[in-house]
Design a protein around this motif. Structure first.
Motif, short mmCIF file in Angstrom:
data_model
loop_
_atom_site.label_atom_id
_atom_site.label_comp_id
_atom_site.label_asym_id
_atom_site.label_seq_id
_atom_site.Cartn_x
_atom_site.Cartn_y
_atom_site.Cartn_z
N CYS A 11 0.89 -1.17 0.01
CA CYS A 11 0.09 0.20 0.11
C CYS A 11 0.81 1.11 0.09
O CYS A 11 0.18 2.33 -0.57
CB CYS A 11 -0.91 0.11 1.29
N LEU A 12 1.92 1.16 0.50
CA LEU A 12 3.07 2.38 0.55
C LEU A 12 4.04 2.38 -0.52
O LEU A 12 4.77 3.31 -0.71
CB LEU A 12 3.77 2.46 1.71
N GLY A 13 3.82 1.19 -1.54
CA GLY A 13 5.02 1.12 -2.55
C GLY A 13 5.79 -0.01 -2.26
O GLY A 13 5.60 -1.17 -3.01
N HIS A 23 -0.60 12.53 3.25
CA HIS A 23 0.44 11.73 2.34
C HIS A 23 -0.37 10.57 1.37
O HIS A 23 0.39 10.12 0.71
CB HIS A 23 1.28 11.11 3.25
N GLY A 24 -1.44 10.50 1.35
CA GLY A 24 -2.46 9.49 0.55
C GLY A 24 -2.51 8.28 1.45
O GLY A 24 -3.50 7.59 0.80
N GLY A 78 9.15 12.46 1.58
CA GLY A 78 10.39 12.89 1.05
C GLY A 78 11.20 11.79 0.42
O GLY A 78 12.36 11.62 0.65
N GLY A 79 10.58 10.91 -0.13
CA GLY A 79 11.39 9.58 -0.95
C GLY A 79 11.52 8.38 0.01
O GLY A 79 12.47 7.58 -0.47
N GLY A 80 11.05 8.60 1.33
CA GLY A 80 11.45 7.61 1.92
C GLY A 80 10.16 7.09 3.04
O GLY A 80 9.14 7.78 2.89
N ARG A 103 11.15 -1.07 10.77
CA ARG A 103 12.52 -0.79 11.46
C ARG A 103 13.10 0.42 11.14
O ARG A 103 13.95 1.15 11.78
CB ARG A 103 13.28 -2.08 11.88
N ASP A 104 13.44 0.46 9.73
CA ASP A 104 14.50 1.38 9.11
C ASP A 104 13.65 2.69 8.84
O ASP A 104 14.40 3.57 8.52
CB ASP A 104 15.12 0.84 7.87
N ALA A 105 12.24 2.62 9.10
CA ALA A 105 11.62 3.90 8.83
C ALA A 105 12.18 5.30 9.50
O ALA A 105 12.35 4.82 10.66
CB ALA A 105 10.05 3.66 8.65
#
Length: 400
Positions: free
Chosen positions: A166-168, A299-300, A348-350, A388-390
């Motif tokens: 859902c977020l890519g 953010h959609g 922001g690309g992440g 975890r990396d977000a």
């Protein structure tokens, strides 16, 4: 009986074999005078994922009576539209008797016409004056009754579960520290802990929704899961605890109107609730639900994970001892002492994130921001690396 007096449903141009074809799973029985209501009911059930057979495709020259009886015998459930016209129809009477004898009769009442014995002992869906309103309070009971006989033929359209893309990037469901199973719904999934009769967690996809559908008037069990493995009204009535949504109905109720209605109805299954202190349900947890919807507007889409903290030392709750057949079950329901929620979105690309926990106490308390590894530590869950990396969002991002 005139052929025009009978109605059923198959997709246009499709011929069915009543003995083998799945389109013959649900049959609508009604009198000719009630055809308009039957048509609305057929459209409603089709929108819920069922393929409903009716006999409009019967053609001149066919042995229609034998064909109709074959369909009636082979179907999994019969929805009866009961009215004064139905009471006067010998054919409806035959269908009612056959369906009741096979224990697959699901009656709906359109008017005050008395239901004859022994059928009056059945639970009827009261649809007096129904004009097609999809929010009618009797419909969830009808849907639940149908699901006990036959799941929707197109269940993947009404229960696809949480969309991991859902977020890519793919975001897998978190791992659990014990036994559980995914119960997929529309726009969300419940990962159930059958031993606790509560969810390990709920994963949901939240998107903007301008006009959320009306909420059902009551909760209902998920008919695809034994009631022994989900909470029930008896665990809440008179306890002082609210029936708290784990996935908010207003958060998952997005999309086309019919989709939104289905998602909201499924959000009121018992599998999606947990006992929450009133202040939690109506204040702190509500604030997090409002936050996830604000982030979705901005953010959609937001991926939301949340649920109770399940600890073996949680205190016993009401109705803790039960008899299941020949088995006496002890300590079947415990009260979670805390809840948690993890929000993830793309910006922001992440990926960005915000993680919270809060005590399950009826006293003013704000949700506390936590790193995701602390949520893992208290829950025993194993979040995927994408979570975890977000990058944790700063306070300003969550206020605006």
């Amino acid at each position: 009986m005139e052929l025009s007096a009978r109605v059923g449903v198959v997709p246009a141009g499709v011929r069915v074999d009543p003995a083998t074809d799945p389109h013959a799973q649900v049959f609508i029985s009604y009198a000719r005078e009630d055809e308009a209501v039957a048509q609305r009911l057929r459209e409603l059930l089709h929108g819920e994922g069922w393929d409903v057979w009716w006999d409009r495709d019967l053609y001149v020259g066919t042995t229609w009576e034998q064909h109709l009886l074959q369909v009636l015998e082979g179907c999994r459930a019969v929805v009866l539209v009961w009215s004064a016209a139905a009471a006067a129809s010998d054919w409806v009477g035959r269908e009612m008797a056959a369906a009741a004898g096979a224990e697959k009769l699901l009656p709906c009442v359109l008017d005050a016409t008395p239901v004859p014995p022994p059928y009056d002992a059945l639970q009827f869906a009261p649809l007096q004056g129904w004009t097609g309103d999809r929010g009618h309070p009797a419909l969830p009971g009808l849907f639940a009754g149908l699901e006990r006989h036959v799941l929707p033929s197109r269940i993947e359209t009404v229960r696809p579960g949480f969309d991991t893309a859902c977020l890519g990037p793919e975001i897998d469901l978190p791992g659990i520290p014990g036994v559980g199973d995914e119960l997929p719904y529309l726009h969300f999934s419940v990962v159930m802990n059958p031993a606790r009769r509560l969810a390990w967690y709920v994963a949901s996809e939240v998107r903007p929704q301008k006009t959320p559908p009306e909420r059902p008037v009551s909760w209902s069990p998920d008919p695809t899961l034994s009631r022994l493995f989900q909470p029930a009204n008896q665990h809440f009535t008179g306890t002082g605890f609210d029936r708290g949504h784990l996935a908010a109905a207003a958060s998952v109720g997005w999309g086309e109107p019919r989709q939104a209605e289905i998602a909201v109805r499924q959000a009121f299954y018992w599998t999606n609730m947990a006992p929450q202190a009133a202040n939690v349900n109506r204040s702190t947890w509500l604030a997090l639900e409002q936050l996830e919807r604000r982030l979705a507007e901005r953010h959609g889409a937001v991926a939301v994970f949340g649920g109770p903290v399940l600890d073996p030392q949680d205190p016993l709750h009401v109705v803790t001892n039960e008899t299941r057949g020949r088995i006496r079950a002890r300590q079947t329901f415990r009260l979670p002492r805390a809840f948690w929620k993890v929000l993830v979105w793309s910006a922001g690309g992440g990926l960005r994130s915000a993680c919270f926990d809060l005590p399950n106490v009826d006293a003013p308390a704000l949700p506390v921001r936590r790193p995701v590894d602390e949520i893992e530590a208290v829950t025993g869950l194993d979040f995927p690396p994408e979570v975890r990396d977000a990058v944790p969002a700063d306070a300003a991002e969550l206020r605006t």
